[in-house]
Design a protein around this motif. Sequence first.
Motif: not given
Length: 68
Positions: A1-9, A11-14
């Motif tokens: 679950m932690k990896a999914t949160k960092s990936v979406s973070g 994406r939001g930054f980009l």
Amino acid sequence: MKATKSVSGRRGFLLGAGAAGAAGAAVIATKGSLPAGGEAPKPEKHAKGGGGYHVTDHVRHYYRTTTV
């Protein structure tokens, strides 16, 4: 679950960075336009006459520092 949160973070930054870049480009593109009936400002005259690029000692020093 932690990896999914960092990936979406990331994406939001980009997405945010892309939107900010597009907004900055729009501001720069519209800021340089002249109002209707306006004239372009005249460049300042150099002491030796003319305006624009002049090779000075400072510029020559910069050119010497950039040689490989």
